[in-house]
Design a protein around this motif. Structure first.
Motif, short mmCIF file in Angstrom:
data_model
loop_
_atom_site.label_atom_id
_atom_site.label_comp_id
_atom_site.label_asym_id
_atom_site.label_seq_id
_atom_site.Cartn_x
_atom_site.Cartn_y
_atom_site.Cartn_z
N ASP A 108 -6.98 2.77 -1.23
CA ASP A 108 -6.77 0.91 -1.47
C ASP A 108 -7.57 0.28 -2.64
OD1 ASP A 108 -6.03 -1.34 -0.23
OD2 ASP A 108 -8.13 -1.66 0.88
N TYR A 117 -5.40 -7.00 -5.55
CA TYR A 117 -4.15 -6.45 -6.02
C TYR A 117 -3.65 -7.01 -7.47
CZ TYR A 117 -3.09 -4.67 -1.43
OH TYR A 117 -2.99 -3.80 -0.42
N HIS A 148 -1.79 -9.32 -10.05
CA HIS A 148 -1.47 -10.65 -9.78
C HIS A 148 -0.56 -11.04 -10.90
CE1 HIS A 148 -5.57 -11.39 -11.51
NE2 HIS A 148 -5.01 -12.59 -12.04
N LYS A 155 -7.28 -11.04 0.09
CA LYS A 155 -6.52 -9.75 -0.24
C LYS A 155 -5.29 -9.72 0.40
CE LYS A 155 -7.35 -4.92 -0.31
NZ LYS A 155 -8.13 -3.76 -0.02
N GLU A 156 -5.05 -10.13 1.59
CA GLU A 156 -3.73 -10.18 2.19
C GLU A 156 -2.62 -11.20 1.45
OE1 GLU A 156 -0.47 -9.02 4.40
OE2 GLU A 156 -2.58 -8.01 4.11
N GLN A 160 -3.09 -12.09 -1.61
CA GLN A 160 -2.69 -11.59 -2.89
C GLN A 160 -1.70 -10.64 -2.84
OE1 GLN A 160 -6.33 -9.64 -4.44
NE2 GLN A 160 -7.45 -11.52 -4.81
N ARG A 161 -1.72 -9.71 -1.84
CA ARG A 161 -0.64 -8.54 -1.71
C ARG A 161 0.77 -9.46 -1.58
NH1 ARG A 161 2.12 -6.32 2.40
NH2 ARG A 161 0.92 -7.49 3.83
N GLN A 162 0.62 -10.59 -0.39
CA GLN A 162 2.02 -11.10 -0.13
C GLN A 162 2.60 -11.52 -1.57
OE1 GLN A 162 3.41 -10.85 2.81
NE2 GLN A 162 5.15 -11.83 1.76
N GLN A 190 3.95 -9.04 -4.20
CA GLN A 190 5.16 -8.57 -3.34
C GLN A 190 6.31 -9.33 -3.70
OE1 GLN A 190 4.27 -7.57 0.89
NE2 GLN A 190 3.80 -5.13 0.02
N ALA A 225 -4.34 -4.19 -11.07
CA ALA A 225 -5.21 -3.91 -9.85
C ALA A 225 -6.71 -3.58 -10.32
CB ALA A 225 -4.64 -3.11 -8.91
N PHE A 263 3.59 2.01 -6.61
CA PHE A 263 4.34 1.38 -5.50
C PHE A 263 5.63 1.60 -5.54
CE2 PHE A 263 4.48 -1.83 -8.36
CZ PHE A 263 5.85 -2.47 -8.58
#
Length: 159
Positions: free
Chosen positions: A42, A46, A48, A58-59, A61-63, A66, A139, A150
């Motif tokens: 982990d 993430y 960016h 964090k969530e 950032q991930r969204q 993606q 990251a 990924f």
């Protein structure tokens, strides 16, 4: 009484052997303990893009990562045209690497026999279109830039 003092002194000397451990050994021991405590699967932050908020949770950032990544790759692949003899309905997975400098590269395009039978140079064309499209802020793990792998699915449907 002398025997008791003598035994106490011997036990004290044996128990205090850690006092004679070098600073380098102590430091190495602490580093090893710290490394064992890190979750290497982990990241703390993430990668960016400029359009993503690097201070978001964090969530989020991930969204954002993606979403922007999928949009970027969709645009890169939108102009590709292939002619096939038979209908294709398959999913091919593409593995990527974002290195510690933020460069994105294709590691692998899954080789599916059904796809390669219809489009011989499929993997080469996909790799050429997706390699080094853009750079991102890498990251972070414990404040240090790290590489991140990924996988994205590429759905092929000719119906």
């Amino acid at each position: 009484m002398r025997k008791f003092l003598w035994m106490s002194l011997c036990i004290g000397l044996l128990a205090s052997c850690e006092l004679f451990e070098s600073k380098e050994d102590k430091a190495q021991k602490l580093v090893n303990e710290e490394l064992l405590g890190i979750d290497w699967n982990d990241v703390d932050q993430y990668p960016h893009f400029d359009s993503c908020d690097e201070l978001a949770v964090k969530e989020a950032q991930r969204q954002c990562f993606q979403t922007v990544m999928i949009d970027t790759f969709s645009k890169a692949l939108s102009g590709l045209k292939f002619q096939v003899q038979h209908d294709l309905n398959d999913t091919v997975y593409v593995d990527f690497l974002i290195d510690e400098h933020g460069f994105i590269s294709v590691l692998n395009v899954e080789e599916k026999t059904s796809v390669l039978n219809e489009i011989a140079d499929f993997n080469a064309k996909i790799t050429a279109r997706l390699n080094d499209l853009t750079t991102v802020a890498p990251a972070l793990k414990r404040g240090n830039p790290v590489s991140l792998r990924f996988r994205l699915p590429l759905v092929l449907n000719t119906n």
